[in-house]
Design a protein around this motif. Structure first.
Motif, PDB file in Angstrom:
ATOM      1  N   TYR A 106       0.842  -1.206   0.000  1.00 12.84           N
ATOM      2  CA  TYR A 106       0.000   0.000   0.000  1.00 12.84           C
ATOM      3  C   TYR A 106       0.878   1.258   0.000  1.00 12.84           C
ATOM      4  N   CYS A 107       1.884   1.285   0.861  1.00 15.14           N
ATOM      5  CA  CYS A 107       2.761   2.458   0.960  1.00 15.14           C
ATOM      6  C   CYS A 107       3.579   2.651  -0.309  1.00 15.14           C
ATOM      7  N   LYS A 108       4.113   1.561  -0.818  1.00 19.66           N
ATOM      8  CA  LYS A 108       4.948   1.664  -2.002  1.00 19.66           C
ATOM      9  C   LYS A 108       4.137   2.100  -3.221  1.00 19.66           C
ATOM     10  N   GLU A 109       2.918   1.579  -3.339  1.00 20.19           N
ATOM     11  CA  GLU A 109       2.057   1.956  -4.477  1.00 20.19           C
ATOM     12  C   GLU A 109       1.745   3.453  -4.481  1.00 20.19           C
ATOM     13  N   ARG A 110       1.774   4.057  -3.307  1.00 20.32           N
ATOM     14  CA  ARG A 110       1.467   5.482  -3.194  1.00 20.32           C
ATOM     15  C   ARG A 110       2.711   6.355  -3.182  1.00 20.32           C
ATOM     16  N   GLY A 111       3.840   5.755  -3.495  1.00 19.45           N
ATOM     17  CA  GLY A 111       5.060   6.514  -3.703  1.00 19.45           C
ATOM     18  C   GLY A 111       5.915   6.762  -2.491  1.00 19.45           C
ATOM     19  N   ALA A 112       5.500   6.246  -1.321  1.00 26.06           N
ATOM     20  CA  ALA A 112       6.309   6.425  -0.111  1.00 26.06           C
ATOM     21  C   ALA A 112       7.531   5.509  -0.164  1.00 26.06           C
ATOM     22  N   THR A 113       8.544   5.842   0.617  1.00 24.09           N
ATOM     23  CA  THR A 113       9.745   5.010   0.709  1.00 24.09           C
ATOM     24  C   THR A 113       9.532   3.955   1.784  1.00 24.09           C
ATOM     25  N   THR A 114       9.870   2.715   1.487  1.00 26.89           N
ATOM     26  CA  THR A 114       9.642   1.612   2.420  1.00 26.89           C
ATOM     27  C   THR A 114      10.958   0.941   2.813  1.00 26.89           C
ATOM     28  N   ILE A 115      11.069   0.668   4.103  1.00 28.59           N
ATOM     29  CA  ILE A 115      12.246   0.005   4.670  1.00 28.59           C
ATOM     30  C   ILE A 115      11.749  -1.143   5.543  1.00 28.59           C
ATOM     31  N   ALA A 116      12.437  -2.273   5.521  1.00 29.12           N
ATOM     32  CA  ALA A 116      12.028  -3.387   6.380  1.00 29.12           C
ATOM     33  C   ALA A 116      13.238  -4.092   6.971  1.00 29.12           C
ATOM     34  N   LEU A 117      13.032  -4.586   8.181  1.00 35.67           N
ATOM     35  CA  LEU A 117      13.950  -5.532   8.809  1.00 35.67           C
ATOM     36  C   LEU A 117      13.249  -6.884   8.786  1.00 35.67           C
ATOM     37  N   HIS A 131      14.034  -0.866   0.574  1.00 38.60           N
ATOM     38  CA  HIS A 131      15.281  -1.173   1.276  1.00 38.60           C
ATOM     39  C   HIS A 131      15.000  -2.255   2.310  1.00 38.60           C
ATOM     40  N   CYS A 132      15.764  -3.338   2.274  1.00 39.52           N
ATOM     41  CA  CYS A 132      15.543  -4.421   3.227  1.00 39.52           C
ATOM     42  C   CYS A 132      16.851  -4.835   3.891  1.00 39.52           C
ATOM     43  N   ILE A 133      16.829  -4.867   5.206  1.00 41.39           N
ATOM     44  CA  ILE A 133      17.919  -5.464   5.973  1.00 41.39           C
ATOM     45  C   ILE A 133      17.474  -6.885   6.290  1.00 41.39           C
ATOM     46  N   THR A 134      18.119  -7.870   5.699  1.00 35.33           N
ATOM     47  CA  THR A 134      17.738  -9.269   5.883  1.00 35.33           C
ATOM     48  C   THR A 134      18.780  -9.960   6.742  1.00 35.33           C
ATOM     49  N   THR A 135      18.383 -10.348   7.954  1.00 33.67           N
ATOM     50  CA  THR A 135      19.353 -10.948   8.872  1.00 33.67           C
ATOM     51  C   THR A 135      19.648 -12.395   8.517  1.00 33.67           C
ATOM     52  N   GLY A 136      18.643 -13.096   7.963  1.00 37.97           N
ATOM     53  CA  GLY A 136      18.876 -14.467   7.542  1.00 37.97           C
ATOM     54  C   GLY A 136      18.693 -15.508   8.622  1.00 37.97           C
ATOM     55  N   TYR A 137      18.238 -15.105   9.801  1.00 39.38           N
ATOM     56  CA  TYR A 137      18.032 -16.083  10.881  1.00 39.38           C
ATOM     57  C   TYR A 137      16.856 -15.650  11.755  1.00 39.38           C
ATOM     58  N   GLU A 138      16.071 -16.644  12.162  1.00 41.34           N
ATOM     59  CA  GLU A 138      14.906 -16.381  13.008  1.00 41.34           C
ATOM     60  C   GLU A 138      15.291 -16.310  14.479  1.00 41.34           C
ATOM     61  N   LYS A 139      16.234 -17.121  14.888  1.00 47.88           N
ATOM     62  CA  LYS A 139      16.644 -17.175  16.295  1.00 47.88           C
ATOM     63  C   LYS A 139      17.161 -15.809  16.740  1.00 47.88           C
ATOM     64  N   HIS A 140      16.679 -15.334  17.877  1.00 51.03           N
ATOM     65  CA  HIS A 140      17.090 -14.049  18.453  1.00 51.03           C
ATOM     66  C   HIS A 140      16.835 -12.862  17.524  1.00 51.03           C
ATOM     67  N   SER A 141      15.887 -13.013  16.613  1.00 52.15           N
ATOM     68  CA  SER A 141      15.641 -11.935  15.653  1.00 52.15           C
ATOM     69  C   SER A 141      15.121 -10.672  16.324  1.00 52.15           C
ATOM     70  N   PHE A 142      14.283 -10.804  17.367  1.00 58.15           N
ATOM     71  CA  PHE A 142      13.786  -9.609  18.033  1.00 58.15           C
ATOM     72  C   PHE A 142      14.915  -8.843  18.706  1.00 58.15           C
ATOM     73  N   ASP A 143      15.856  -9.564  19.320  1.00 56.93           N
ATOM     74  CA  ASP A 143      17.016  -8.896  19.930  1.00 56.93           C
ATOM     75  C   ASP A 143      17.780  -8.095  18.879  1.00 56.93           C
ATOM     76  N   THR A 144      17.957  -8.689  17.706  1.00 58.52           N
ATOM     77  CA  THR A 144      18.666  -8.006  16.628  1.00 58.52           C
ATOM     78  C   THR A 144      17.858  -6.836  16.095  1.00 58.52           C
ATOM     79  N   PHE A 145      16.562  -7.035  15.875  1.00 62.93           N
ATOM     80  CA  PHE A 145      15.721  -5.958  15.351  1.00 62.93           C
ATOM     81  C   PHE A 145      15.718  -4.751  16.280  1.00 62.93           C
ATOM     82  N   PHE A 146      15.568  -4.981  17.575  1.00 62.15           N
ATOM     83  CA  PHE A 146      15.606  -3.865  18.530  1.00 62.15           C
ATOM     84  C   PHE A 146      16.911  -3.082  18.380  1.00 62.15           C
TER      85      PHE A 146
END
Length: 337
Positions: A106-117, A131-146
């Motif tokens: 929805y955001c991208k279709e309306r021209g906004a810039t989108t970023i994801a972890l 823009h995507c930061i892809t950690t590649g692992y599920e374990k401890h992902s919340f610790d990394t995202f924070f």
């Protein structure tokens, strides 16, 4: 510690997680140079809860306009501050959360810039955003995202001439994984004792405020309700005395999350009340953890990570004591709804 591989934690969060600093700074630097109107922090369930600390930090420490929005509601509300000049930030472990993926589109279709972890690569969210930061692992992902979200948010503040301490701050972010490890080691026996004491408790009140409100909301909803099928209510400390206090009796489990930001006195007020009424009061205070090398100035921000990490130890022991796997679901992703 039960189900905690210390070497793996340090490898994923400290070694690999911190390596994303350069990628994050390049993204934010480019956006700051180009210009933007505001930040939208968008999620669903645990991931909108994850955004609330950063909304609080920006609202209390910055003039950057920020909005934390629940993905499904955001798409139908016609938010009048959202535009093609907005920067929209998402997180998702799986990269497949239906509402989050739809909101990113929805955001991208309306021209906004989108970023994801995102933890899992080659997933719908990872492929939709700019823009995507892809950690590649599920374990401890919340610790990394924070940890990575600290870098994102404070980098925006740095470019807004509001955070000249950014370099020192990132040096201390690098100390956070070790501080988390120290905290979970120190808290582990308390987590086990809580789980043993409360394995049959049918209802918990969780109270928080400030930058710990997101953790309060998330733990009650995502862990106690979704993952353990325990009735729970998250209550903001500033609102506790407007209704909920009447439900506290001698055996009511009240869990207070005490942080170190400006809202600490709000929690202390609830604590003074609860200790007069219930014999089942649990206080989890980030001031009890040393956080070696982290300055007093930044402790209040890092309390979010420390608090979530020690709460996660309770989860592991509840799973064991109640013989209820954290992965067990009746309905979530088990059926259409």
């Amino acid at each position: 510690m039960l189900k905690f591989d210390e070497a793996l934690f340090l490898k994923l969060v400290e070694e690999e997680g911190l390596a994303f600093r350069g990628q994050i700074e390049a993204i934010v630097d480019g956006l700051a140079k180009r210009g933007y109107s505001n930040l939208f922090l968008i999620g669903a369930g645990g991931t909108i809860a994850m955004m609330y600390p950063y909304e609080y930090i920006l609202k209390s420490s910055s003039s950057i306009e920020v909005h934390a929005e629940i993905a499904a509601e955001f798409m139908v509300m016609n938010h009048r501050r959202f535009s093609k000049d907005s920067v929209c930030i998402f997180t998702s472990v799986s990269g497949t959360t239906q509402e989050t993926v739809a909101a990113a589109a929805y955001c991208k279709e309306r021209g906004a810039t989108t970023i994801a972890l995102v933890a899992e690569p080659n997933t719908p969210l990872a492929e939709i955003v700019d823009h995507c930061i892809t950690t590649g692992y599920e374990k401890h992902s919340f610790d990394t995202f924070f940890m990575l979200l600290y870098m994102v948010i404070f980098r925006f503040m740095h470019h807004n001439n509001e955070f000249p301490e950014y370099e020192q701050f990132t040096k201390e972010v690098a100390l956070l994984p070790r501080a988390i490890l120290d905290a979970v080691q120190a808290f582990d026996s308390q987590a086990e004792a809580f789980a043993i004491r409360h394995k049959d408790t049918g209802y918990h009140m969780m109270v928080g405020a400030g930058n710990l409100w997101g953790n309060t909301y998330s733990y009650a909803m995502c862990i106690l309700e979704e993952m353990q099928w325990i009735h729970a209510k998250s209550i903001h400390a500033a609102e506790f005395f407007h209704g909920t206090l009447e439900l506290v009796v001698e055996d009511t489990s009240v869990i207070l999350l005490k942080g170190e930001d400006e809202t600490r006195p709000l929690i202390e007020r609830v604590e003074r009340f609860a200790e007069k009424i219930t014999k089942q009061l649990t206080v989890i205070d980030t001031k009890d953890f040393a956080m070696p090398g982290i300055s007093e100035t930044f402790r209040k921000h890092f309390a979010v990570s420390i608090n979530w990490a020690v709460l996660s130890r309770i989860s592991v022991y509840l799973e064991q004591e109640r013989n209820h796997p954290l992965t067990l679901r009746r309905y979530y992703r088990q059926m259409e709804y």
